[in-house]
Design a protein around this motif. Structure first.
Motif, PDB file in Angstrom:
ATOM      1  N   THR A 166     -45.315  69.999  33.352  1.00  0.00           N
ATOM      2  CA  THR A 166     -44.769  70.413  34.647  1.00  0.00           C
ATOM      3  C   THR A 166     -45.438  69.586  35.740  1.00  0.00           C
ATOM      4  O   THR A 166     -46.565  69.882  36.149  1.00  0.00           O
ATOM      5  N   PRO A 167     -44.777  68.527  36.218  1.00  0.00           N
ATOM      6  CA  PRO A 167     -45.380  67.695  37.264  1.00  0.00           C
ATOM      7  C   PRO A 167     -45.634  68.505  38.534  1.00  0.00           C
ATOM      8  O   PRO A 167     -44.892  69.442  38.845  1.00  0.00           O
ATOM      9  N   GLU A 168     -46.658  68.135  39.261  1.00  0.00           N
ATOM     10  CA  GLU A 168     -46.972  68.795  40.524  1.00  0.00           C
ATOM     11  C   GLU A 168     -45.890  68.448  41.549  1.00  0.00           C
ATOM     12  O   GLU A 168     -45.706  67.292  41.917  1.00  0.00           O
ATOM     13  N   ARG A 169     -45.177  69.466  41.989  1.00  0.00           N
ATOM     14  CA  ARG A 169     -44.013  69.237  42.854  1.00  0.00           C
ATOM     15  C   ARG A 169     -44.380  68.578  44.184  1.00  0.00           C
ATOM     16  O   ARG A 169     -43.600  67.811  44.745  1.00  0.00           O
ATOM     17  N   SER A 170     -45.566  68.854  44.696  1.00  0.00           N
ATOM     18  CA  SER A 170     -45.942  68.347  46.020  1.00  0.00           C
ATOM     19  C   SER A 170     -46.039  66.824  46.072  1.00  0.00           C
ATOM     20  O   SER A 170     -45.976  66.229  47.154  1.00  0.00           O
ATOM     21  N   VAL A 171     -46.192  66.171  44.915  1.00  0.00           N
ATOM     22  CA  VAL A 171     -46.307  64.710  44.907  1.00  0.00           C
ATOM     23  C   VAL A 171     -45.016  64.035  44.449  1.00  0.00           C
ATOM     24  O   VAL A 171     -44.980  62.813  44.289  1.00  0.00           O
ATOM     25  N   LEU A 172     -43.960  64.809  44.262  1.00  0.00           N
ATOM     26  CA  LEU A 172     -42.682  64.255  43.827  1.00  0.00           C
ATOM     27  C   LEU A 172     -41.739  64.098  45.017  1.00  0.00           C
ATOM     28  O   LEU A 172     -41.744  64.903  45.946  1.00  0.00           O
ATOM     29  N   ARG A 173     -40.900  63.057  44.965  1.00  0.00           N
ATOM     30  CA  ARG A 173     -39.890  62.830  45.987  1.00  0.00           C
ATOM     31  C   ARG A 173     -38.577  62.445  45.310  1.00  0.00           C
ATOM     32  O   ARG A 173     -38.573  61.707  44.317  1.00  0.00           O
ATOM     33  N   ALA A 174     -37.478  62.940  45.868  1.00  0.00           N
ATOM     34  CA  ALA A 174     -36.144  62.559  45.397  1.00  0.00           C
ATOM     35  C   ALA A 174     -35.674  61.370  46.223  1.00  0.00           C
ATOM     36  O   ALA A 174     -35.507  61.472  47.443  1.00  0.00           O
ATOM     37  N   VAL A 175     -35.472  60.249  45.565  1.00  0.00           N
ATOM     38  CA  VAL A 175     -35.207  58.983  46.252  1.00  0.00           C
ATOM     39  C   VAL A 175     -33.720  58.836  46.578  1.00  0.00           C
ATOM     40  O   VAL A 175     -32.846  59.212  45.792  1.00  0.00           O
ATOM     41  N   GLN A 176     -33.447  58.280  47.754  1.00  0.00           N
ATOM     42  CA  GLN A 176     -32.087  58.039  48.210  1.00  0.00           C
ATOM     43  C   GLN A 176     -31.884  56.533  48.458  1.00  0.00           C
ATOM     44  O   GLN A 176     -32.693  55.719  48.040  1.00  0.00           O
ATOM     45  N   THR A 177     -30.790  56.198  49.108  1.00  0.00           N
ATOM     46  CA  THR A 177     -30.551  54.839  49.587  1.00  0.00           C
ATOM     47  C   THR A 177     -30.047  54.947  51.024  1.00  0.00           C
ATOM     48  O   THR A 177     -29.604  56.023  51.443  1.00  0.00           O
ATOM     49  N   PRO A 218     -38.995  59.091  55.513  1.00  0.00           N
ATOM     50  CA  PRO A 218     -38.203  60.313  55.370  1.00  0.00           C
ATOM     51  C   PRO A 218     -36.723  60.032  55.141  1.00  0.00           C
ATOM     52  O   PRO A 218     -36.105  59.225  55.844  1.00  0.00           O
ATOM     53  N   GLY A 219     -36.162  60.691  54.141  1.00  0.00           N
ATOM     54  CA  GLY A 219     -34.731  60.620  53.903  1.00  0.00           C
ATOM     55  C   GLY A 219     -34.014  61.688  54.702  1.00  0.00           C
ATOM     56  O   GLY A 219     -34.566  62.263  55.649  1.00  0.00           O
ATOM     57  N   HIS A 220     -32.768  61.972  54.333  1.00  0.00           N
ATOM     58  CA  HIS A 220     -31.968  62.957  55.066  1.00  0.00           C
ATOM     59  C   HIS A 220     -31.112  63.727  54.077  1.00  0.00           C
ATOM     60  O   HIS A 220     -30.577  63.144  53.116  1.00  0.00           O
ATOM     61  N   GLU A 221     -30.948  65.019  54.331  1.00  0.00           N
ATOM     62  CA  GLU A 221     -30.200  65.859  53.396  1.00  0.00           C
ATOM     63  C   GLU A 221     -28.732  65.449  53.288  1.00  0.00           C
ATOM     64  O   GLU A 221     -28.077  65.724  52.276  1.00  0.00           O
ATOM     65  N   GLU A 222     -28.195  64.762  54.299  1.00  0.00           N
ATOM     66  CA  GLU A 222     -26.799  64.340  54.242  1.00  0.00           C
ATOM     67  C   GLU A 222     -26.596  63.014  53.515  1.00  0.00           C
ATOM     68  O   GLU A 222     -25.466  62.558  53.362  1.00  0.00           O
ATOM     69  N   ALA A 223     -27.686  62.424  53.054  1.00  0.00           N
ATOM     70  CA  ALA A 223     -27.586  61.172  52.297  1.00  0.00           C
ATOM     71  C   ALA A 223     -27.474  61.445  50.799  1.00  0.00           C
ATOM     72  O   ALA A 223     -27.838  60.597  49.980  1.00  0.00           O
ATOM     73  N   PHE A 224     -26.956  62.611  50.432  1.00  0.00           N
ATOM     74  CA  PHE A 224     -26.837  62.958  49.013  1.00  0.00           C
ATOM     75  C   PHE A 224     -25.786  62.100  48.325  1.00  0.00           C
ATOM     76  O   PHE A 224     -24.901  61.529  48.953  1.00  0.00           O
ATOM     77  N   LYS A 225     -25.909  62.020  47.012  1.00  0.00           N
ATOM     78  CA  LYS A 225     -25.002  61.207  46.206  1.00  0.00           C
ATOM     79  C   LYS A 225     -23.815  62.042  45.741  1.00  0.00           C
ATOM     80  O   LYS A 225     -23.987  63.126  45.175  1.00  0.00           O
ATOM     81  N   VAL A 226     -22.615  61.545  45.971  1.00  0.00           N
ATOM     82  CA  VAL A 226     -21.398  62.238  45.531  1.00  0.00           C
ATOM     83  C   VAL A 226     -21.126  61.825  44.095  1.00  0.00           C
ATOM     84  O   VAL A 226     -20.648  60.719  43.832  1.00  0.00           O
ATOM     85  N   THR A 227     -21.453  62.715  43.186  1.00  0.00           N
ATOM     86  CA  THR A 227     -21.371  62.417  41.761  1.00  0.00           C
ATOM     87  C   THR A 227     -20.417  63.348  41.027  1.00  0.00           C
ATOM     88  O   THR A 227     -19.684  62.932  40.138  1.00  0.00           O
ATOM     89  N   ARG A 228     -20.421  64.621  41.421  1.00  0.00           N
ATOM     90  CA  ARG A 228     -19.612  65.628  40.733  1.00  0.00           C
ATOM     91  C   ARG A 228     -18.631  66.265  41.705  1.00  0.00           C
ATOM     92  O   ARG A 228     -18.805  66.160  42.921  1.00  0.00           O
TER      93      ARG A 228
END
Length: 248
Positions: A166-177, A218-228
């Protein structure tokens, strides 16, 4: 700022040659529509609206460059930004490399953006470009991870998968473009880092393999990937809110 920094231009490369099988049969993912406009057009607009970007290179499906060029010509796009369309390859990695190959010599900063992230705000694009211009060789926008993440031992056929960490969540980031690079760094990564199968889905990961430092902005919540299909519903809701706020 030196004279060299002032004259270096920024380009965005948008690989749009994928089929997008997770959205189901039909047109390639980048050509699916949001509010009647193809996702690719939204993505090109997002890059072209940036104060930093003076050139956008769209990498079309193999054999589909003319179709994509016609599609872009049918929609209004910022006139200040030059837009090129070139045919892509069989993998995303190959398509990005083909996009890099047509950049003029005065392009010193390259942003690589997913066509499937059509709603990235212009402020995020500007922030990535600014971080590269300020000296970072590789930059990614990212968000903190909201969910607890488990590392598992993969199983096939739907079998239960044992948790092995279980990786420590505080050091993880979800990467965008868009991910931003000093041009020489990105070119070197594509020349020296060869990946099998589908190739690279993350250009910053290729830079990491070279030992190049990568920084996060910092990324942005609206930069999500349209996949499904559910992502399409969310994207339509974001566009409706932008129209209501006259931000569209």
């Amino acid at each position: 700022m030196s004279e060299t920094q002032r004259t270096v231009r920024t380009a965005a490369v948008i690989p749009a040659a994928g089929r997008g099988v997770r959205l189901g049969p039909g047109a390639p993912k980048a050509l699916r529509t949001l509010s009647g406009t193809p996702m690719l057009v939204h993505a090109v607009r997002a890059m072209a609206r940036s104060r930093a970007v003076s050139l956008v290179v769209v990498v079309a499906p193999p054999g589909g460059a003319a179709e994509v060029r016609n599609l872009l010509d049918e929609h209004s796009l910022p006139e200040k930004t030059e837009i090129l369309v070139v045919p892509g390859g069989e993998t995303r990695q190959e398509s990005v490399r083909l996009g890099l190959a047509v950049l003029p010599d005065d392009i010193g900063i390259v942003l690589v953006h997913d066509a499937a992230r059509p709603l990235v705000p212009v402020d995020t694009v500007d922030a990535v470009a600014a971080a590269v211009r300020d000296g970072a060789p590789a930059v990614v926008p990212a968000l903190p991870v909201a969910d607890t993440v488990k590392q598992v031992e993969p199983r096939t056929g739907g079998e239960p998968e044992p948790v092995i960490g279980t990786p420590e969540r505080s050091v993880l980031r979800a990467v965008q473009t868009p991910q931003g690079f000093d041009r020489a760094t990105l070119v070197e990564a594509h020349e020296k880092v060869g990946l099998e199968g589908e190739g690279a889905t993350d250009d910053a990961g290729m830079a990491e393999r070279l030992g190049v430092p990568v920084v996060v902005v910092p990324g942005h919540e609206e930069a999500f990937k349209v996949t499904r299909p559910l992502d399409l519903v969310l994207a339509e809701a974001v566009l409706a809110r932008r129209r209501a706020n006259d931000d569209f």
